[in-house]
Design an enzyme around this catalytic site. Structure first.
Site, PDB file in Angstrom:
ATOM      1  N   ASN A 138      -5.179  16.502 -11.000  1.00 59.53           N
ATOM      2  CA  ASN A 138      -4.186  17.475 -11.429  1.00 59.53           C
ATOM      3  C   ASN A 138      -3.660  17.107 -12.813  1.00 59.53           C
ATOM      4  OD1 ASN A 138      -1.047  16.647 -11.423  1.00 59.53           O
ATOM      5  ND2 ASN A 138      -2.148  15.345  -9.960  1.00 59.53           N
TER       6      ASN A 138
ATOM      7  N   ASN B  33       1.020   6.095  -7.350  1.00 55.25           N
ATOM      8  CA  ASN B  33       0.896   7.437  -7.906  1.00 55.25           C
ATOM      9  C   ASN B  33      -0.572   7.638  -8.291  1.00 55.25           C
ATOM     10  OD1 ASN B  33       1.435   9.989  -9.071  1.00 55.25           O
ATOM     11  ND2 ASN B  33       3.411   9.299  -9.840  1.00 55.25           N
ATOM     12  N   THR B  34      -0.882   8.749  -8.901  1.00 55.21           N
ATOM     13  CA  THR B  34      -2.268   9.084  -9.194  1.00 55.21           C
ATOM     14  C   THR B  34      -2.879   8.199 -10.274  1.00 55.21           C
ATOM     15  OG1 THR B  34      -1.473  10.787 -10.710  1.00 55.21           O
ATOM     16  CG2 THR B  34      -2.042  11.475  -8.463  1.00 55.21           C
TER      17      THR B  34
ATOM     18  N   LYS C 248       8.764   4.335  -7.818  1.00 56.38           N
ATOM     19  CA  LYS C 248       7.368   4.733  -7.608  1.00 56.38           C
ATOM     20  C   LYS C 248       6.504   4.180  -8.735  1.00 56.38           C
ATOM     21  CE  LYS C 248       4.553   8.787  -6.388  1.00 56.38           C
ATOM     22  NZ  LYS C 248       4.604  10.244  -6.153  1.00 56.38           N
TER      23      LYS C 248
ATOM     24  N   ASN D 120      10.530   8.289 -10.492  1.00 50.62           N
ATOM     25  CA  ASN D 120       9.147   8.512 -10.904  1.00 50.62           C
ATOM     26  C   ASN D 120       8.871   7.741 -12.200  1.00 50.62           C
ATOM     27  OD1 ASN D 120       6.681   9.461 -11.795  1.00 50.62           O
ATOM     28  ND2 ASN D 120       7.057  11.579 -11.177  1.00 50.62           N
ATOM     29  N   PHE D 121       8.349   6.531 -12.038  1.00 53.05           N
ATOM     30  CA  PHE D 121       7.951   5.695 -13.165  1.00 53.05           C
ATOM     31  C   PHE D 121       6.437   5.746 -13.352  1.00 53.05           C
ATOM     32  CE2 PHE D 121      11.811   2.872 -12.175  1.00 53.05           C
ATOM     33  CZ  PHE D 121      12.531   3.318 -13.275  1.00 53.05           C
ATOM     34  N   SER D 122       5.806   6.821 -12.917  1.00 57.42           N
ATOM     35  CA  SER D 122       4.358   6.708 -12.750  1.00 57.42           C
ATOM     36  C   SER D 122       3.517   7.938 -13.050  1.00 57.42           C
ATOM     37  CB  SER D 122       4.073   6.264 -11.311  1.00 57.42           C
ATOM     38  OG  SER D 122       4.851   7.005 -10.381  1.00 57.42           O
ATOM     39  N   CYS D 123       4.106   9.084 -13.351  1.00 56.49           N
ATOM     40  CA  CYS D 123       3.285  10.263 -13.671  1.00 56.49           C
ATOM     41  C   CYS D 123       2.403   9.908 -14.867  1.00 56.49           C
ATOM     42  CB  CYS D 123       4.187  11.448 -14.001  1.00 56.49           C
ATOM     43  SG  CYS D 123       3.262  12.956 -14.414  1.00 56.49           S
TER      44      CYS D 123
ATOM     45  N   LYS E  80       9.730  17.672  -5.457  1.00 55.90           N
ATOM     46  CA  LYS E  80       9.044  17.531  -6.735  1.00 55.90           C
ATOM     47  C   LYS E  80      10.038  16.982  -7.754  1.00 55.90           C
ATOM     48  CE  LYS E  80       5.791  19.958  -9.738  1.00 55.90           C
ATOM     49  NZ  LYS E  80       5.247  21.261 -10.187  1.00 55.90           N
TER      50      LYS E  80
END
Length: 434
Positions: free
Chosen positions: A137, A264-265, A237, A196-199, A105
């Site tokens: 989420n 990502n989502t 990402k 993580n470039f995408s949350c 995570k």
């Protein structure tokens, strides 16, 4: 007790009830003999083929190993960053069950700023309520201290030195933060990074996550900071919440990223409760848009991955792609690999079915390979990319095909054209329902 049959080297449970988890965990001592414990069947997956995995390697069937950016994965199935990789206990479970790799995570320097809420999930179900189709989420990145996560990374690499552990990282728009995160994670032995470039929710409020992934100028700079100090492979990402995903992906690759992970989502609102009139998931009567995942997003993910893979094939042939989005079966994985993915990530599927899912995924992928005679994943990676073209080209191809069919079935224009030698073939050429 249900029997276990072997088909193409893979095991299928046939007939009879599936033993309860308690029974499967129960003593292996029977009639004075010591037995291996029965396999724990992943929830909701009874009856699907499965294969035994030893350190992630199938004990039978085609070879599933892949080498990506110099890293040897025993199989292409990787735990996607999220709850299934949130601490030492669950990551250890993933390795024990046979996952090819684990992406933890997402971590950042200051976890004190991360405040999760609950409930934070909502499901999209089929009309009869029997099947989960989509999952939303509003969960944030890790709320555990950076120091604790580093200690657990170190412990995992000491216990599983040959397994692939990837640190998912994110931080604010400050070079010193990114440099520190990278250096300290490398010190404890992580094998690679996923940026993580995408949350899509929560973190963009702090100019992080998708807020960076949607800004190519920021992407260019942050990728440069990371690549400047990283000595292990780095994946970027990508967010699907953008018009053309290849634009930011290309920026990352131009700055030296070793691979792309996508998608990502997708930003979403699961729905509104028509009794309370409040949106879901509901926290104290309120909600916020969140990330949508699982089966319903797979067609979108396939399209995005195809676009990225085409670009990688053309402009960056030495780079890699990790496909993400609604993978729940080995056949789903095969689709992503056929469209150019080197590995595939699973997150929501693990949350629904449990960690033993990987044994089903591996067996189903092997069955696909056996059906087509493939002996390795490299043999079919990207094989379907050549079948994509423009709509204009489709029109041209269909017109040419119609003309070819017309020429092949000319028939007899008039009675004086019949011949004795070709009489049967000439007759057949005029039959419409062959």
């Amino acid at each position: 007790m249900a029997a276990v049959a072997s088909v193409f080297g893979f095991k299928h449970r046939v007939g009879g009830p599936v033993p309860s988890r308690a029974a499967q965990r129960a003593s292996h001592i029977s009639r004075g003999r010591v037995h291996q414990p029965l396999r724990v069947v992943a929830r909701g997956l009874e009856g699907r083929p499965w294969v035994e995995l030893k350190d992630g390697v199938p004990t039978s069937g085609p070879d599933l190993s892949v080498t990506v950016n110099g890293l040897k994965f025993p199989n292409p199935f990787v735990i996607g960053s999220g709850p299934p990789g949130t601490n030492y206990t669950v990551m250890k479970k993933a390795f024990d069950e046979g996952w090819g790799g684990v992406i933890a995570k997402t971590v950042s320097l200051n976890a004190d700023l991360v405040k999760n809420v609950t409930p934070r999930y909502a499901k999209m179900k089929s009309e009869d309520g029997a099947e989960v189709l989509g999952w939303q989420n509003i969960e944030l990145i890790s709320d555990r201290s950076f120091e604790v996560m580093l200690a657990e990374f170190k412990q995992l690499k000491e216990e599983y030195p040959d397994r692939i552990l990837i640190a998912s990282i994110m931080d604010e728009y400050k070079k010193e933060n990114w440099v520190e995160v990278v250096r300290r994670c490398e010190e404890v032995g992580v094998d690679a990074f996923e940026i993580n470039f995408s949350c899509p929710h929560g973190m963009p409020e702090r100019k992080m996550g998708a807020a960076m992934g949607q800004d190519c100028t920021v992407l260019d700079e942050v990728c440069g900071w990371v690549k400047e100090v990283a000595t292990v492979p780095v994946w970027a990402k990508m967010t699907p919440n953008i018009t053309d995903i290849t634009v930011p992906a290309k920026v990352c690759l131009e700055q030296g990223m070793d691979g792309i992970a996508a998608i990502n989502t997708i930003m979403s609102i699961m729905g509104v409760n028509l009794d309370t009139l409040a949106p879901e998931p509901c926290v104290e009567g309120h909600s916020t848009p969140g990330g949508y995942s699982y089966k319903a997003v797979r067609p979108i993910a396939l399209a995005k991955c195809m676009n990225i893979a085409q670009m990688i094939k053309k402009d960056f042939p030495d780079r890699t792609l990790s496909g993400i989005g609604g993978i729940d079966t080995g056949d789903h994985a095969a689709e992503f690999i056929l469209l150019g993915s080197d590995t595939v990530q699973v997150c929501t599927g693990v949350m629904i079915h449990g960690y033993p899912l990987v044994q089903n995924l591996c067996a189903e992928l092997q069955e696909f390979m056996g059906k087509h005679g493939f002996e390795s994943i490299a043999e079919f990676k990207g094989m379907s990319l050549e079948y994509f073209t423009t709509h204009t080209d489709l029109v041209t191809r269909q017109k040419e095909a119609i003309e070819k069919k017309k020429k092949a079935k000319v028939g007899i224009e008039s009675d004086d054209k019949w011949t004795g030698e070709g009489f049967v073939a000439e007759t057949e050429s005029m039959v419409s329902n062959v």
